[in-house]
Design a protein around this motif. Structure first.
Motif, PDB file in Angstrom:
ATOM      1  N   HIS A   1       0.835  -1.199   0.000  1.00 51.10           N
ATOM      2  CA  HIS A   1       0.000   0.000   0.000  1.00 51.10           C
ATOM      3  C   HIS A   1       0.870   1.250   0.000  1.00 51.10           C
ATOM      4  CE1 HIS A   1      -3.526   2.486   0.915  1.00 51.10           C
ATOM      5  NE2 HIS A   1      -2.807   3.055   1.869  1.00 51.10           N
ATOM      6  N   TRP A   2       1.904   1.264   0.838  1.00 48.94           N
ATOM      7  CA  TRP A   2       2.838   2.398   0.916  1.00 48.94           C
ATOM      8  C   TRP A   2       3.527   2.625  -0.428  1.00 48.94           C
ATOM      9  CZ3 TRP A   2       8.470   1.755   1.444  1.00 48.94           C
ATOM     10  CH2 TRP A   2       9.152   2.952   1.704  1.00 48.94           C
ATOM     11  N   ALA A   3       3.823   1.537  -1.143  1.00 49.04           N
ATOM     12  CA  ALA A   3       4.536   1.641  -2.415  1.00 49.04           C
ATOM     13  C   ALA A   3       3.603   1.894  -3.600  1.00 49.04           C
ATOM     14  CB  ALA A   3       5.347   0.365  -2.655  1.00 49.04           C
ATOM     15  N   GLY A   4       2.292   2.000  -3.349  1.00 45.90           N
ATOM     16  CA  GLY A   4       1.382   2.419  -4.393  1.00 45.90           C
ATOM     17  C   GLY A   4       0.632   1.325  -5.121  1.00 45.90           C
ATOM     18  N   ALA A   5       0.735   0.079  -4.692  1.00 44.69           N
ATOM     19  CA  ALA A   5       0.046  -1.017  -5.369  1.00 44.69           C
ATOM     20  C   ALA A   5      -1.441  -1.027  -5.040  1.00 44.69           C
ATOM     21  CB  ALA A   5       0.659  -2.351  -4.962  1.00 44.69           C
ATOM     22  N   THR A   6      -2.214  -1.668  -5.911  1.00 45.83           N
ATOM     23  CA  THR A   6      -3.573  -2.083  -5.562  1.00 45.83           C
ATOM     24  C   THR A   6      -3.440  -3.419  -4.850  1.00 45.83           C
ATOM     25  OG1 THR A   6      -4.565  -0.984  -7.466  1.00 45.83           O
ATOM     26  CG2 THR A   6      -5.822  -2.776  -6.442  1.00 45.83           C
ATOM     27  N   VAL A   7      -3.963  -3.503  -3.638  1.00 43.81           N
ATOM     28  CA  VAL A   7      -3.735  -4.671  -2.794  1.00 43.81           C
ATOM     29  C   VAL A   7      -5.023  -5.457  -2.604  1.00 43.81           C
ATOM     30  CG1 VAL A   7      -2.825  -5.522  -0.608  1.00 43.81           C
ATOM     31  CG2 VAL A   7      -1.928  -3.396  -1.571  1.00 43.81           C
ATOM     32  N   ILE A   8      -4.990  -6.710  -3.049  1.00 41.61           N
ATOM     33  CA  ILE A   8      -6.078  -7.663  -2.813  1.00 41.61           C
ATOM     34  C   ILE A   8      -5.566  -8.673  -1.790  1.00 41.61           C
ATOM     35  CG2 ILE A   8      -7.599  -9.375  -3.869  1.00 41.61           C
ATOM     36  CD1 ILE A   8      -7.006  -8.042  -6.575  1.00 41.61           C
ATOM     37  N   THR A   9      -6.425  -9.083  -0.876  1.00 43.35           N
ATOM     38  CA  THR A   9      -6.001 -10.108   0.077  1.00 43.35           C
ATOM     39  C   THR A   9      -7.111 -11.108   0.309  1.00 43.35           C
ATOM     40  OG1 THR A   9      -4.942 -10.480   2.241  1.00 43.35           O
ATOM     41  CG2 THR A   9      -6.745  -8.900   2.175  1.00 43.35           C
ATOM     42  N   THR A  10      -6.708 -12.324   0.671  1.00 46.03           N
ATOM     43  CA  THR A  10      -7.665 -13.370   1.019  1.00 46.03           C
ATOM     44  C   THR A  10      -7.620 -13.614   2.525  1.00 46.03           C
ATOM     45  OG1 THR A  10      -5.996 -15.068   0.546  1.00 46.03           O
ATOM     46  CG2 THR A  10      -7.552 -14.520  -1.207  1.00 46.03           C
ATOM     47  N   VAL A  11      -8.792 -13.873   3.095  1.00 45.83           N
ATOM     48  CA  VAL A  11      -8.916 -14.144   4.523  1.00 45.83           C
ATOM     49  C   VAL A  11      -9.929 -15.263   4.711  1.00 45.83           C
ATOM     50  CG1 VAL A  11      -8.306 -11.786   5.230  1.00 45.83           C
ATOM     51  CG2 VAL A  11     -10.705 -12.383   4.807  1.00 45.83           C
ATOM     52  N   SER A  12     -10.017 -15.761   5.938  1.00 46.98           N
ATOM     53  CA  SER A  12     -10.892 -16.901   6.202  1.00 46.98           C
ATOM     54  C   SER A  12     -12.087 -16.583   7.083  1.00 46.98           C
ATOM     55  CB  SER A  12     -10.079 -18.028   6.859  1.00 46.98           C
ATOM     56  OG  SER A  12      -9.519 -17.587   8.092  1.00 46.98           O
ATOM     57  N   SER A  13     -12.242 -15.323   7.518  1.00 46.89           N
ATOM     58  CA  SER A  13     -13.353 -14.994   8.400  1.00 46.89           C
ATOM     59  C   SER A  13     -13.626 -13.496   8.365  1.00 46.89           C
ATOM     60  CB  SER A  13     -13.032 -15.406   9.846  1.00 46.89           C
ATOM     61  OG  SER A  13     -12.022 -14.565  10.386  1.00 46.89           O
ATOM     62  N   PRO A  14     -14.839 -13.088   8.773  1.00 52.06           N
ATOM     63  CA  PRO A  14     -15.141 -11.653   8.841  1.00 52.06           C
ATOM     64  C   PRO A  14     -14.220 -10.898   9.800  1.00 52.06           C
ATOM     65  CG  PRO A  14     -17.167 -12.925   8.856  1.00 52.06           C
ATOM     66  CD  PRO A  14     -16.043 -13.915   8.995  1.00 52.06           C
ATOM     67  N   ALA A  15     -13.838 -11.530  10.911  1.00 50.68           N
ATOM     68  CA  ALA A  15     -12.947 -10.866  11.859  1.00 50.68           C
ATOM     69  C   ALA A  15     -11.591 -10.578  11.218  1.00 50.68           C
ATOM     70  CB  ALA A  15     -12.780 -11.731  13.109  1.00 50.68           C
ATOM     71  N   LYS A  16     -11.085 -11.544  10.459  1.00 44.93           N
ATOM     72  CA  LYS A  16      -9.809 -11.325   9.787  1.00 44.93           C
ATOM     73  C   LYS A  16      -9.952 -10.319   8.650  1.00 44.93           C
ATOM     74  CE  LYS A  16      -7.659 -15.700  11.105  1.00 44.93           C
ATOM     75  NZ  LYS A  16      -7.058 -16.982  10.652  1.00 44.93           N
ATOM     76  N   ALA A  17     -11.118 -10.268   8.047  1.00 41.34           N
ATOM     77  CA  ALA A  17     -11.364  -9.255   7.021  1.00 41.34           C
ATOM     78  C   ALA A  17     -11.255  -7.856   7.609  1.00 41.34           C
ATOM     79  CB  ALA A  17     -12.749  -9.463   6.396  1.00 41.34           C
ATOM     80  N   GLU A  18     -11.750  -7.668   8.830  1.00 47.51           N
ATOM     81  CA  GLU A  18     -11.640  -6.371   9.480  1.00 47.51           C
ATOM     82  C   GLU A  18     -10.180  -5.997   9.717  1.00 47.51           C
ATOM     83  OE1 GLU A  18     -13.947  -6.268  13.026  1.00 47.51           O
ATOM     84  OE2 GLU A  18     -15.861  -6.652  11.999  1.00 47.51           O
ATOM     85  N   LEU A  19      -9.364  -6.980  10.084  1.00 50.17           N
ATOM     86  CA  LEU A  19      -7.945  -6.706  10.294  1.00 50.17           C
ATOM     87  C   LEU A  19      -7.256  -6.331   8.990  1.00 50.17           C
ATOM     88  CD1 LEU A  19      -7.011  -9.595  12.772  1.00 50.17           C
ATOM     89  CD2 LEU A  19      -7.517  -7.205  13.313  1.00 50.17           C
ATOM     90  N   ALA A  20      -7.585  -7.042   7.918  1.00 49.85           N
ATOM     91  CA  ALA A  20      -6.977  -6.742   6.622  1.00 49.85           C
ATOM     92  C   ALA A  20      -7.380  -5.355   6.141  1.00 49.85           C
ATOM     93  CB  ALA A  20      -7.375  -7.810   5.607  1.00 49.85           C
ATOM     94  N   ALA A  21      -8.627  -4.963   6.388  1.00 44.67           N
ATOM     95  CA  ALA A  21      -9.073  -3.630   6.005  1.00 44.67           C
ATOM     96  C   ALA A  21      -8.317  -2.567   6.791  1.00 44.67           C
ATOM     97  CB  ALA A  21     -10.581  -3.496   6.238  1.00 44.67           C
ATOM     98  N   ALA A  22      -8.114  -2.821   8.084  1.00 43.24           N
ATOM     99  CA  ALA A  22      -7.374  -1.868   8.907  1.00 43.24           C
ATOM    100  C   ALA A  22      -5.928  -1.738   8.458  1.00 43.24           C
ATOM    101  CB  ALA A  22      -7.436  -2.295  10.378  1.00 43.24           C
ATOM    102  N   ALA A  23      -5.367  -2.817   7.906  1.00 46.91           N
ATOM    103  CA  ALA A  23      -3.993  -2.778   7.422  1.00 46.91           C
ATOM    104  C   ALA A  23      -3.858  -1.995   6.128  1.00 46.91           C
ATOM    105  CB  ALA A  23      -3.469  -4.194   7.223  1.00 46.91           C
ATOM    106  N   GLY A  24      -4.978  -1.818   5.389  1.00 47.16           N
ATOM    107  CA  GLY A  24      -4.940  -1.022   4.172  1.00 47.16           C
ATOM    108  C   GLY A  24      -5.240  -1.762   2.892  1.00 47.16           C
ATOM    109  N   ALA A  25      -5.754  -2.985   2.973  1.00 47.15           N
ATOM    110  CA  ALA A  25      -6.085  -3.741   1.757  1.00 47.15           C
ATOM    111  C   ALA A  25      -7.227  -3.049   1.009  1.00 47.15           C
ATOM    112  CB  ALA A  25      -6.469  -5.171   2.111  1.00 47.15           C
ATOM    113  N   ASP A  26      -7.134  -3.039  -0.315  1.00 52.01           N
ATOM    114  CA  ASP A  26      -8.165  -2.413  -1.143  1.00 52.01           C
ATOM    115  C   ASP A  26      -9.338  -3.351  -1.402  1.00 52.01           C
ATOM    116  OD1 ASP A  26      -6.765   0.158  -1.896  1.00 52.01           O
ATOM    117  OD2 ASP A  26      -5.290  -1.287  -2.624  1.00 52.01           O
TER     118      ASP A  26
END
Length: 341
Positions: free
Chosen positions: A175-200
């Motif tokens: 995210h800092w380097a300017g990429a579009t970031v997609i991530t995979t997760v296994s639960s809604p709770a982990k999705a919230e963490l990934a969103a907080a980290a900056g995943a698009d």
């Protein structure tokens, strides 16, 4: 000084708290007063050994990563000075002094100045996760070999397991380097963490058609995959990679054997890049340390639940419990409070 040590491989009960003399740094070495030590999966695995037999070993203090204050330097050290705040990486690699002790002696090249903007918690959380993420993000066939703002502009990065420590760092650095970031997760709770980290884009692979979601977000395909589970995700990666795409593999969650459809990978000119931080070489480590420190100055690598990386803390005397927490899959980062300033 207080130090956690072990003299045989085995379960966490081999760890014990002892008093040891404060070590002296030799030439090109640095002594650091450790404030926070961090536990990575590699730390408990190194302590456990083969798991099949108990082996007597030279007395060892565990844990590769940490942060603290430079206390003394040996002859020839100019990169840091007493009083400097610092973060450490690979402290225990081929050495007996890890970060689970009040004072540790580390080669100067493994001690990096910690910017004033970054806390000791942030510094201790870097090391293995952030440097692994940096390497994974810099092995694409078309570069870049270094990260900075704009270095990944126009690239799409898929981070498998975005709620893990390496995945979290990869999201933040990409995210800092300017990429579009997609991530995979296994639960809604982990999705919230990934969103907080900056995943698009966040894909729950257990409840969604992951290939369809990723292809919808990246119609031309994914340029780079930061891969935690190559065997489990081989088919997904093949379905979403762009031409000249790269899969950077840093561990083998889900199995150490995988099958690939050779023809489809030929057609896409795919590169699989395997990486192990301990053996990537000094140039790659130095580049990662420099770029990560630049990201720290920009405030790009925060930790804590609000930043997508919950912290679980233990006192030094409970290092065994900290190792057990990581072995049992604690989400986020497990830290050990060694000393206070």
């Amino acid at each position: 000084m207080r130090a956690i040590v072990y003299t045989s491989n085995g379960t966490s009960d081999v760890l014990r708290l002892e008093e040891r003399p404060v070590p002296e740094p030799a030439a090109e070495e640095v002594r650091v007063r450790v404030v926070v030590s961090a536990v990575n999966p590699t730390d408990w695995k190194n302590r456990a050994g083969s798991g099949s037999t108990v082996e007597e070993i030279e007395e060892q203090s565990p844990n590769q990563d940490g942060a603290g204050v430079v206390d003394a330097v040996g002859p020839g050290v100019t990169s840091v000075a007493p009083g400097d705040r610092a973060w450490l990486f690979l402290a225990a690699y081929q050495r007996t002094s890890g970060t689970a002790e009040e004072y540790t002696v580390v080669p100067a090249e493994r001690v990096v100045k910690l910017p004033d903007e970054a806390s000791f918690d942030v510094g201790a959380s870097l090391g293995v996760p952030a440097m692994t993420a940096h390497r994974a993000l810099t092995v694409h066939d078309g570069g870049p070999s270094r990260l900075a703002p704009g270095a990944l502009t126009g690239r799409t990065v898929l981070v498998a397991g975005g709620a893990g420590a390496v995945g979290h760092a990869a999201i933040q650095l990409a995210h800092w380097a300017g990429a579009t970031v997609i991530t995979t997760v296994s639960s809604p709770a982990k999705a919230e963490l990934a969103a907080a980290a900056g995943a698009d884009v966040i894909v729950n692979y257990r409840s969604e058609d992951a290939v369809a979601r990723i292809r919808s977000a990246a119609p031309d395909g994914v340029d780079l995959v930061v891969e935690v589970s190559p065997a489990r995700n081989a088919d997904l990666n093949a379905a979403v990679l762009a031409n000249h795409g790269t899969v950077a593999v840093y561990t083998t969650d889900g199995g150490s054997q995988m099958s690939l459809d050779v023809r489809s990978h030929f057609a896409l000119n795919v590169r699989y890049q395997f990486l192990l931080l301990y053996t990537v070489g000094p140039e790659a480590l130095a580049a990662a340390a420099d770029d990560i420190t630049a990201a720290l100055r920009d405030g790009a690598l925060p930790v804590g639940v609000g930043a997508g990386l919950p912290l679980t803390r233990f006192p030094l005397a409970a290092t065994a419990a900290a190792h057990d927490a990581v072995e049992q899959g604690a989400v986020g980062k497990v830290l050990i409070d060694v000393a206070s300033l």
